[in-house]
Design an enzyme around this catalytic site. Structure first.
Site, short mmCIF file in Angstrom:
data_model
loop_
_atom_site.label_atom_id
_atom_site.label_comp_id
_atom_site.label_asym_id
_atom_site.label_seq_id
_atom_site.Cartn_x
_atom_site.Cartn_y
_atom_site.Cartn_z
N GLU A 49 0.88 -1.17 0.00
CA GLU A 49 0.00 0.00 0.00
C GLU A 49 0.92 1.22 0.00
OE1 GLU A 49 -3.12 0.78 -0.42
OE2 GLU A 49 -2.52 2.82 0.09
N CYS A 80 4.57 -2.77 -8.43
CA CYS A 80 3.23 -2.30 -8.04
C CYS A 80 3.31 -1.05 -7.14
CB CYS A 80 2.45 -3.45 -7.40
SG CYS A 80 0.68 -3.19 -7.51
N HIS A 173 3.18 -8.53 -10.15
CA HIS A 173 3.85 -9.09 -8.96
C HIS A 173 4.60 -10.39 -9.25
CE1 HIS A 173 1.98 -6.51 -5.86
NE2 HIS A 173 0.97 -6.45 -6.70
N GLU A 175 6.80 -11.70 -7.59
CA GLU A 175 7.09 -12.37 -6.31
C GLU A 175 5.94 -13.27 -5.86
OE1 GLU A 175 6.30 -9.34 -6.81
OE2 GLU A 175 4.98 -8.58 -5.23
N1 GLN Z 1 -3.18 -0.01 -5.11
C1 GLN Z 1 -2.04 -0.02 -4.27
C2 GLN Z 1 -1.52 1.38 -3.96
O1 GLN Z 1 -2.03 2.33 -4.45
C3 GLN Z 1 -0.91 -0.84 -4.88
C4 GLN Z 1 -1.34 -2.28 -4.97
C5 GLN Z 1 -0.23 -3.27 -4.88
O2 GLN Z 1 0.94 -2.96 -4.59
N2 GLN Z 1 -0.59 -4.51 -5.08
O3 GLN Z 1 -0.61 1.54 -3.21
#
Ligand code: GLN
Length: 196
Positions: A49, A80, A173, A175
């Site tokens: 996040e 991500c 991802h 991982e």
């Molecule tokens: N939606 C998340 C964000 O804004 C990122 C999602 C993720 O890393 N799987 O931080």
């Protein structure tokens, strides 16, 4: 001496990254402090996040050291939420990104209704056939600067993996799978930088 891979371990799926690198035999360590960052040769900023991770980054005083680490030419890979944090600009107000890669990024760019999807990708530099990529509330790269190279795109042309010199990003991802080829690609990038 073998290069040491660091994984930013403030929040998110850093354990999974560490497991992937260890399967490849790489010396891998968690990074939570400036001193730990100084002891690694490359760094992964994992998924998770991005607003929470940015907050913790500021609490731990890691923002400037991370920028300096990347500017020094050491390899950095954001997946991500990590891709979000490495961007130069976000379409949203929060979090404040690190400005390490010349990209403009939209968080949750694939829309909440299709929060997550999986698809097979051809990734430049990753041999052995298509890579099964998992996207979870993934960010979208909406603009790239002239020195950013797209490594993989979706059918509609959306860039989902890119490299700018020593910096790699993936919107998905690697991982979360046991196909460690993208981790191998990052290790090769790190070795290439170390040999310079
Ligand atoms: N939606 C998340 C964000 O804004 C990122 C999602 C993720 O890393 N799987 O931080």
């Amino acid at each position: 001496m073998n290069p040491i891979v660091g994984v930013l371990a403030l929040q998110g799926d850093f354990q999974e990254h560490i497991a992937s690198f260890r399967r490849l035999g790489a010396d891998t360590r968690e990074v939570r402090t400036e001193a730990q960052l100084a002891a690694v040769d490359s760094l992964v900023v994992p998924g998770g996040e991005s607003t929470s991770m940015a907050k913790l980054m500021d609490i731990y005083g890691l923002r400037e050291p991370l920028v300096a680490f990347a500017r020094s030419g050491k390899p950095v890979w954001g997946t991500c939420a990590g891709l979000i944090l490495l961007a130069s600009r976000l379409q949203e107000q929060r979090p404040e990104p690190l400005g390490i890669m010349d990209t403009v990024v939209q968080r949750n760019g694939f829309g909440r209704q299709v929060d997550s999807f999986e698809t097979d990708l051809d990734i430049a530099g990753v041999a052995g056939g298509p890579y099964h990529a998992i996207f979870i509330r993934a960010p979208k790269i909406v603009e790239i600067g002239p020195s950013v190279e797209a490594l993989a795109t979706l059918e509609d042309g959306t860039i989902v993996a890119a490299r700018e010199r020593n910096v790699l990003v993936t919107a998905f991802h690697p991982e979360l799978t046991t196909d460690d080829r993208v981790h191998g690609f990052f290790l090769a990038m790190a070795a290439e930088v170390a040999a310079r």
